[in-house]
Design an enzyme around this catalytic site. Structure first.
Site, mmCIF file in Angstrom:
data_model
loop_
_atom_site.group_PDB
_atom_site.id
_atom_site.type_symbol
_atom_site.label_atom_id
_atom_site.label_comp_id
_atom_site.label_asym_id
_atom_site.label_seq_id
_atom_site.Cartn_x
_atom_site.Cartn_y
_atom_site.Cartn_z
ATOM 1 N N GLY A 16 0.771 -1.237 0.000
ATOM 2 C CA GLY A 16 0.000 0.000 0.000
ATOM 3 C C GLY A 16 0.804 1.290 0.000
ATOM 4 N N THR A 17 2.031 1.267 -0.591
ATOM 5 C CA THR A 17 2.773 2.534 -0.628
ATOM 6 C C THR A 17 2.113 3.531 -1.585
ATOM 7 O OG1 THR A 17 4.325 1.834 -2.364
ATOM 8 C CG2 THR A 17 4.960 1.392 -0.081
ATOM 9 N N ASN A 18 1.470 3.039 -2.630
ATOM 10 C CA ASN A 18 0.753 3.959 -3.526
ATOM 11 C C ASN A 18 -0.490 4.516 -2.844
ATOM 12 O OD1 ASN A 18 1.930 4.279 -6.370
ATOM 13 N ND2 ASN A 18 2.204 2.094 -5.924
ATOM 14 N N MET A 26 -3.975 -6.805 -7.218
ATOM 15 C CA MET A 26 -3.404 -7.906 -7.993
ATOM 16 C C MET A 26 -4.443 -8.919 -8.485
ATOM 17 S SD MET A 26 -0.365 -6.949 -8.182
ATOM 18 C CE MET A 26 0.943 -6.029 -7.348
ATOM 19 N N ILE A 44 -7.519 -9.484 -11.442
ATOM 20 C CA ILE A 44 -7.980 -8.902 -12.713
ATOM 21 C C ILE A 44 -9.492 -8.720 -12.672
ATOM 22 C CG2 ILE A 44 -8.221 -9.352 -15.192
ATOM 23 C CD1 ILE A 44 -5.320 -10.578 -14.954
ATOM 24 N N LEU A 45 -9.928 -7.508 -13.001
ATOM 25 C CA LEU A 45 -11.353 -7.182 -12.928
ATOM 26 C C LEU A 45 -12.046 -7.538 -14.235
ATOM 27 C CD1 LEU A 45 -11.070 -3.680 -11.233
ATOM 28 C CD2 LEU A 45 -11.784 -5.823 -10.151
ATOM 29 N N ASN A 90 -5.540 2.497 -13.139
ATOM 30 C CA ASN A 90 -4.552 1.596 -12.540
ATOM 31 C C ASN A 90 -3.166 2.217 -12.654
ATOM 32 O OD1 ASN A 90 -3.431 -0.970 -11.587
ATOM 33 N ND2 ASN A 90 -2.775 -1.313 -13.701
ATOM 34 N N HIS A 101 0.701 1.121 -13.179
ATOM 35 C CA HIS A 101 1.502 -0.030 -13.602
ATOM 36 C C HIS A 101 2.984 0.368 -13.590
ATOM 37 C CE1 HIS A 101 2.374 -3.833 -15.526
ATOM 38 N NE2 HIS A 101 3.233 -3.172 -16.282
HETATM 39 C C1 GAR Z 1 3.419 -1.132 -7.354
HETATM 40 O O1 GAR Z 1 4.726 -1.100 -7.878
HETATM 41 C C2 GAR Z 1 2.397 -1.127 -8.466
HETATM 42 O O2 GAR Z 1 2.758 -0.320 -9.548
HETATM 43 C C3 GAR Z 1 2.376 -2.570 -8.854
HETATM 44 O O3 GAR Z 1 2.471 -3.264 -7.630
HETATM 45 C C4 GAR Z 1 3.140 -2.451 -6.660
HETATM 46 C C5 GAR Z 1 2.258 -2.293 -5.449
HETATM 47 O O4 GAR Z 1 2.932 -1.654 -4.398
HETATM 48 N N1 GAR Z 1 1.208 -2.902 -9.585
HETATM 49 C C6 GAR Z 1 1.170 -3.819 -10.558
HETATM 50 O O5 GAR Z 1 2.121 -4.494 -10.867
HETATM 51 C C7 GAR Z 1 -0.173 -3.953 -11.245
HETATM 52 N N2 GAR Z 1 -0.043 -4.758 -12.435
HETATM 53 P P1 GAR Z 1 2.153 -0.935 -3.211
HETATM 54 O O6 GAR Z 1 1.169 -1.951 -2.625
HETATM 55 O O7 GAR Z 1 3.224 -0.585 -2.248
HETATM 56 O O8 GAR Z 1 1.450 0.275 -3.771
#
Ligand code: GAR
Length: 194
Positions: free
Chosen positions: A12-14, A89, A91-92, A106, A108
């Protein structure tokens, strides 16, 4: 003020970048009203709770065929305007994509159309970029449709690959220099334009 839902699966850093942007004044046209995880043990849920945001767990394993409907009902009950996949993670498909067409985005961790689609998620994306030998990678915010990572691109930011990078160091730099910057910006832009 638009109602935002954030879908998560992991650290969940994003999500944290979005919460910080909301508190710091980068996001002013929207408010995160719910954080939904498909995994009960996702650390992202702790981040949401700490920020005083409602959390829910809706998993494909528990819901089966009803997964898309359960998510749609959750969004409708909260009058959600924008759904943000932030490290989600699963797919919808189906009902949610139809009901929220053009309102699901999203993040990516590559410059789409490189290193995207089925099987390209998380650290795998950076492993693939390093083994291909690209010297520039980055992150992309895009709309979500029925094609995995195939929706229209909203924002991108490039990040330099360095000699000696490992998938982990590259992932971290892509997050710091691209993801945590463009995701809040894209969310604010879309909320302001809605
Ligand atoms: C992030 O790097 C995001 O871009 C990627 O997973 C990580 C989640 O990190 N997403 C994908 O690969 C989607 N296909 P987070 O939980 O720390 O945000």
């Amino acid at each position: 003020m638009k109602n935002i839902a954030v879908l998560v699966s992991g650290g969940g850093t994003n999500l944290q970048a979005l919460i910080d942007a909301q508190n710091g004044g980068t996001i002013t046209h929207g408010k995160i009203v719910t954080v939904v995880s498909n995994k009960a043990d996702a650390y992202a849920l702790e981040r949401a709770k700490r920020a005083g945001i409602e959390t829910a767990v809706i998993s494909r394993r528990a819901e089966g065929e009803n997964f898309s409907h359960a998510l749609t009902e959750h969004m409708k009950a909260r009058s959600i305007d924008l759904i943000v996949l932030a490290g989600f993670m699963s797919i919808l498909n189906g009902e949610l994509l139809r009901e929220y067409e053009g309102r699901i985005i999203n993040i990516h961790p590559s410059l789409i159309p490189s290193f995207c689609g089925d099987g390209f998620y998380g650290l795998h994306v950076h492993e693939a970029a390093l083994s291909y030998g690209v010297k520039v990678t980055g992150a992309t915010v895009h709309f979500v449709n029925e094609v995995v990572d195939g929706g229209k691109i909203i924002m991108q930011k490039a990040v330099e690959v360095r000699d000696g990078d490992t998938p982990e160091t590259l992932q971290r730099r892509v997050m710091e220099e691209a993801e945590w910057i463009i995701l809040p910006r894209a969310v604010e832009k879309l909320c302001a334009e809605m």
